[in-house]
Design a protein around this motif. Structure first.
Motif, PDB file in Angstrom:
ATOM      1  N   LEU A   4      20.663-101.920   0.936  1.00 21.49           N
ATOM      2  CA  LEU A   4      21.960-101.400   1.352  1.00 21.49           C
ATOM      3  C   LEU A   4      21.849-100.947   2.804  1.00 21.49           C
ATOM      4  CD1 LEU A   4      24.858-100.626   0.406  1.00 21.49           C
ATOM      5  CD2 LEU A   4      23.946 -98.321  -0.018  1.00 21.49           C
ATOM      6  N   ILE A   5      22.763-101.411   3.636  1.00 22.47           N
ATOM      7  CA  ILE A   5      22.762-101.090   5.063  1.00 22.47           C
ATOM      8  C   ILE A   5      23.952-100.195   5.363  1.00 22.47           C
ATOM      9  CG2 ILE A   5      22.677-102.007   7.401  1.00 22.47           C
ATOM     10  CD1 ILE A   5      20.403-103.060   5.741  1.00 22.47           C
ATOM     11  N   LEU A   6      23.713 -98.900   5.544  1.00 23.81           N
ATOM     12  CA  LEU A   6      24.806 -98.025   5.972  1.00 23.81           C
ATOM     13  C   LEU A   6      25.141 -98.345   7.428  1.00 23.81           C
ATOM     14  CD1 LEU A   6      24.082 -94.468   4.505  1.00 23.81           C
ATOM     15  CD2 LEU A   6      24.987 -96.519   3.396  1.00 23.81           C
ATOM     16  N   GLY A   7      26.410 -98.196   7.768  1.00 24.47           N
ATOM     17  CA  GLY A   7      26.817 -98.544   9.126  1.00 24.47           C
ATOM     18  C   GLY A   7      26.547-100.005   9.415  1.00 24.47           C
ATOM     19  N   GLY A   8      26.813-100.859   8.446  1.00 25.77           N
ATOM     20  CA  GLY A   8      26.444-102.260   8.540  1.00 25.77           C
ATOM     21  C   GLY A   8      27.189-103.057   9.582  1.00 25.77           C
ATOM     22  N   THR A   9      28.195-102.460  10.217  1.00 19.50           N
ATOM     23  CA  THR A   9      28.888-103.131  11.313  1.00 19.50           C
ATOM     24  C   THR A   9      28.604-102.464  12.650  1.00 19.50           C
ATOM     25  OG1 THR A   9      30.885-101.792  10.935  1.00 19.50           O
ATOM     26  CG2 THR A   9      30.751-103.907   9.796  1.00 19.50           C
ATOM     27  N   GLY A  10      27.711-101.472  12.665  1.00 16.93           N
ATOM     28  CA  GLY A  10      27.416-100.715  13.874  1.00 16.93           C
ATOM     29  C   GLY A  10      26.332-101.346  14.726  1.00 16.93           C
ATOM     30  N   LYS A  11      25.917-100.618  15.788  1.00 15.37           N
ATOM     31  CA  LYS A  11      24.955-101.153  16.763  1.00 15.37           C
ATOM     32  C   LYS A  11      23.677-101.629  16.107  1.00 15.37           C
ATOM     33  CE  LYS A  11      26.061 -98.597  21.053  1.00 15.37           C
ATOM     34  NZ  LYS A  11      27.037 -97.606  20.581  1.00 15.37           N
ATOM     35  N   THR A  12      23.090-100.793  15.258  1.00 15.81           N
ATOM     36  CA  THR A  12      21.831-101.198  14.626  1.00 15.81           C
ATOM     37  C   THR A  12      22.057-101.826  13.264  1.00 15.81           C
ATOM     38  OG1 THR A  12      21.458 -99.018  13.612  1.00 15.81           O
ATOM     39  CG2 THR A  12      20.560 -99.394  15.833  1.00 15.81           C
ATOM     40  N   GLY A  13      23.024-101.333  12.514  1.00 14.18           N
ATOM     41  CA  GLY A  13      23.219-101.801  11.147  1.00 14.18           C
ATOM     42  C   GLY A  13      23.453-103.293  11.059  1.00 14.18           C
ATOM     43  N   ARG A  14      24.311-103.818  11.922  1.00 16.81           N
ATOM     44  CA  ARG A  14      24.600-105.254  11.836  1.00 16.81           C
ATOM     45  C   ARG A  14      23.379-106.077  12.236  1.00 16.81           C
ATOM     46  NH1 ARG A  14      27.315-104.095  16.779  1.00 16.81           N
ATOM     47  NH2 ARG A  14      26.811-105.548  18.471  1.00 16.81           N
ATOM     48  N   ALA A  49      16.380-100.729  -1.714  1.00 17.35           N
ATOM     49  CA  ALA A  49      16.041-100.085  -0.445  1.00 17.35           C
ATOM     50  C   ALA A  49      17.337 -99.751   0.285  1.00 17.35           C
ATOM     51  CB  ALA A  49      15.171-100.997   0.423  1.00 17.35           C
ATOM     52  N   VAL A  50      17.274 -98.714   1.142  1.00 17.27           N
ATOM     53  CA  VAL A  50      18.468 -98.289   1.863  1.00 17.27           C
ATOM     54  C   VAL A  50      18.113 -97.992   3.320  1.00 17.27           C
ATOM     55  CG1 VAL A  50      20.396 -96.663   1.990  1.00 17.27           C
ATOM     56  CG2 VAL A  50      19.372 -97.203  -0.240  1.00 17.27           C
ATOM     57  N   TYR A  51      18.926 -98.538   4.223  1.00 18.56           N
ATOM     58  CA  TYR A  51      18.871 -98.176   5.640  1.00 18.56           C
ATOM     59  C   TYR A  51      19.933 -97.116   5.866  1.00 18.56           C
ATOM     60  CZ  TYR A  51      19.217 -98.583  10.734  1.00 18.56           C
ATOM     61  OH  TYR A  51      19.237 -98.319  12.086  1.00 18.56           O
ATOM     62  N   LEU A  52      19.511 -95.930   6.235  1.00 15.36           N
ATOM     63  CA  LEU A  52      20.386 -94.761   6.298  1.00 15.36           C
ATOM     64  C   LEU A  52      20.799 -94.446   7.734  1.00 15.36           C
ATOM     65  CD1 LEU A  52      18.145 -92.657   3.933  1.00 15.36           C
ATOM     66  CD2 LEU A  52      20.489 -93.318   3.359  1.00 15.36           C
ATOM     67  N   VAL A  53      22.093 -94.298   7.940  1.00 14.86           N
ATOM     68  CA  VAL A  53      22.651 -93.936   9.240  1.00 14.86           C
ATOM     69  C   VAL A  53      23.740 -92.895   9.010  1.00 14.86           C
ATOM     70  CG1 VAL A  53      23.890 -94.743  11.285  1.00 14.86           C
ATOM     71  CG2 VAL A  53      22.213 -96.237  10.181  1.00 14.86           C
ATOM     72  N   GLU A  54      23.745 -91.855   9.839  1.00 14.37           N
ATOM     73  CA  GLU A  54      24.838 -90.878   9.809  1.00 14.37           C
ATOM     74  C   GLU A  54      25.684 -91.101  11.059  1.00 14.37           C
ATOM     75  OE1 GLU A  54      27.531 -89.127   9.294  1.00 14.37           O
ATOM     76  OE2 GLU A  54      26.381 -88.014   7.799  1.00 14.37           O
ATOM     77  N   PRO A  55      26.863 -91.702  10.925  1.00 16.43           N
ATOM     78  CA  PRO A  55      27.676 -92.003  12.105  1.00 16.43           C
ATOM     79  C   PRO A  55      28.374 -90.792  12.698  1.00 16.43           C
ATOM     80  CG  PRO A  55      28.809 -92.686  10.112  1.00 16.43           C
ATOM     81  CD  PRO A  55      27.444 -92.230   9.686  1.00 16.43           C
ATOM     82  N   ASP A  56      28.440 -89.696  11.967  1.00 16.54           N
ATOM     83  CA  ASP A  56      29.164 -88.508  12.432  1.00 16.54           C
ATOM     84  C   ASP A  56      28.254 -87.289  12.298  1.00 16.54           C
ATOM     85  OD1 ASP A  56      30.850 -86.461  13.071  1.00 16.54           O
ATOM     86  OD2 ASP A  56      32.332 -86.876  11.511  1.00 16.54           O
ATOM     87  N   LEU A  57      27.677 -86.849  13.414  1.00 13.49           N
ATOM     88  CA  LEU A  57      26.726 -85.736  13.369  1.00 13.49           C
ATOM     89  C   LEU A  57      27.399 -84.410  13.051  1.00 13.49           C
ATOM     90  CD1 LEU A  57      24.362 -86.562  16.368  1.00 13.49           C
ATOM     91  CD2 LEU A  57      24.078 -87.092  13.929  1.00 13.49           C
ATOM     92  N   GLN A  58      28.729 -84.377  13.061  1.00 11.89           N
ATOM     93  CA  GLN A  58      29.452 -83.147  12.734  1.00 11.89           C
ATOM     94  C   GLN A  58      29.952 -83.142  11.289  1.00 11.89           C
ATOM     95  OE1 GLN A  58      29.561 -80.739  15.218  1.00 11.89           O
ATOM     96  NE2 GLN A  58      28.235 -82.239  16.203  1.00 11.89           N
ATOM     97  N   ARG A  77      12.834 -97.340  -1.542  1.00  5.39           N
ATOM     98  CA  ARG A  77      12.407 -97.270  -0.145  1.00  5.39           C
ATOM     99  C   ARG A  77      13.593 -96.842   0.699  1.00  5.39           C
ATOM    100  NH1 ARG A  77       9.503-102.257   0.944  1.00  5.39           N
ATOM    101  NH2 ARG A  77       7.878-101.171  -0.208  1.00  5.39           N
ATOM    102  N   LEU A  78      13.370 -95.878   1.593  1.00  5.04           N
ATOM    103  CA  LEU A  78      14.414 -95.349   2.459  1.00  5.04           C
ATOM    104  C   LEU A  78      13.951 -95.432   3.907  1.00  5.04           C
ATOM    105  CD1 LEU A  78      15.142 -92.043   0.482  1.00  5.04           C
ATOM    106  CD2 LEU A  78      16.403 -94.207   0.274  1.00  5.04           C
ATOM    107  N   VAL A  79      14.833 -95.922   4.779  1.00  2.00           N
ATOM    108  CA  VAL A  79      14.564 -95.932   6.215  1.00  2.00           C
ATOM    109  C   VAL A  79      15.714 -95.215   6.896  1.00  2.00           C
ATOM    110  CG1 VAL A  79      14.241 -97.350   8.268  1.00  2.00           C
ATOM    111  CG2 VAL A  79      13.268 -98.087   6.080  1.00  2.00           C
ATOM    112  N   LEU A  80      15.392 -94.126   7.592  1.00  2.00           N
ATOM    113  CA  LEU A  80      16.419 -93.293   8.215  1.00  2.00           C
ATOM    114  C   LEU A  80      16.435 -93.496   9.726  1.00  2.00           C
ATOM    115  CD1 LEU A  80      18.484 -90.911   8.219  1.00  2.00           C
ATOM    116  CD2 LEU A  80      16.508 -89.371   8.438  1.00  2.00           C
TER     117      LEU A  80
END
Length: 262
Positions: A4-14, A49-58, A77-80
């Motif tokens: 699973l790719i969080l932010g899968g359309t973002g800079k790194t996710g895609r 496995a999951v690629y974890l991204v938080e797009p909103d730090l607030q 497996r988790l990659v943050l």
């Protein structure tokens, strides 16, 4: 394996999704919302496995809760995608890092420096198109990291357990000044583009005038003024440790990304 790719359309996710077999993109375009726990179960079904991204730090501590749900659903497996100094108390990603470390499954944490793609994607790109990049960075320098390198490290980490327990500090091969970076881009495009330093408070005022919340504008400005003050320019070996090769040079990023103006 399904990743699973969080932010899968973002800079790194895609870019990660392009490198991983059986990638499942999680974004609002696919009905997933990190802010809506009711959308999580279907995204996590069958995921290993999951690629974890938080797009909103607030956004608050929603990523730690998502980590718990992911592990309960069977992720092993988790990659943050985190940030430098996120291991420190008070950083917006500190709780996410703690949750990943304490998850009980294989994990890898990435600490990338400033993205080279900030010059080609996002607000810096628009300013470059307008002819002037204005930032409160003075003569500061940054070892810009190519998002392609970040994605390659992330893809390796979600598919190979030899990266378990690693924290990779990711930088480019040298620190580049903003004036030099803009000059390289101007030369590649054949256009007149310049870099202008600006007072930090004036930069905050401009960001808030564009609708950026003041706390977010001050956080961003603080990161940029760290560069002005000579912090954040250290080189790290994370790319080489993870991939067995040096990171891509900023000049190579410019040559591939920018073309002469028509």
């Amino acid at each position: 394996m399904t990743t699973l790719i969080l932010g899968g359309t973002g800079k790194t996710g895609r870019r990660v999704a392009q490198r991983v077999d059986n990638a499942r993109i999680a974004s609002r375009t696919t009905g997933f919302d990190l802010g809506d726990p009711s959308s999580w179960a279907s995204a996590l079904d069958g995921v290993t496995a999951v690629y974890l991204v938080e797009p909103d730090l607030q956004a608050g501590p929603r990523l730690p809760r998502f980590v718990t749900e992911a592990v309960a659903a069977g992720a092993r497996r988790l990659v943050l995608l985190s940030a430098p100094r996120a291991g420190e108390e008070g950083h917006p990603l500190h709780a996410a890092e703690r949750a990943v470390r304490d998850s009980g499954v294989g994990w890898t944490i990435l600490h990338p420096n400033w993205f080279a793609q900030n010059f080609s994607e996002g607000p810096w790109a628009q300013e470059l198109r307008d002819g002037v990049l204005t930032l409160p960075t003075g003569d500061g320098r940054a070892p810009f990291i190519d998002a392609e390198d970040i994605a390659e490290v992330a893809a390796a980490a979600v598919t190979d357990d030899r990266h378990d327990g690693e924290v990779y500090e990711l930088t480019g091969p040298r620190a580049v000044g903003f004036g030099e970076a803009v000059a390289l881009i101007a030369r590649a495009t054949g256009r007149e583009i310049r870099y202008a330093d600006v007072d930090p408070e004036a930069f905050i005022e401009r960001q808030t005038a564009y609708g950026v919340p003041e706390n977010v504008a001050r956080l961003l400005t603080g990161l940029l003024t760290d560069l002005r003050d000579g912090r954040g320019a250290d080189l790290e070996d994370g790319v080489e440790r993870a991939l067995g090769r040096p990171p891509r040079a900023f000049e190579d990023f410019v040559a591939v990304t920018f073309r002469p103006a028509a």
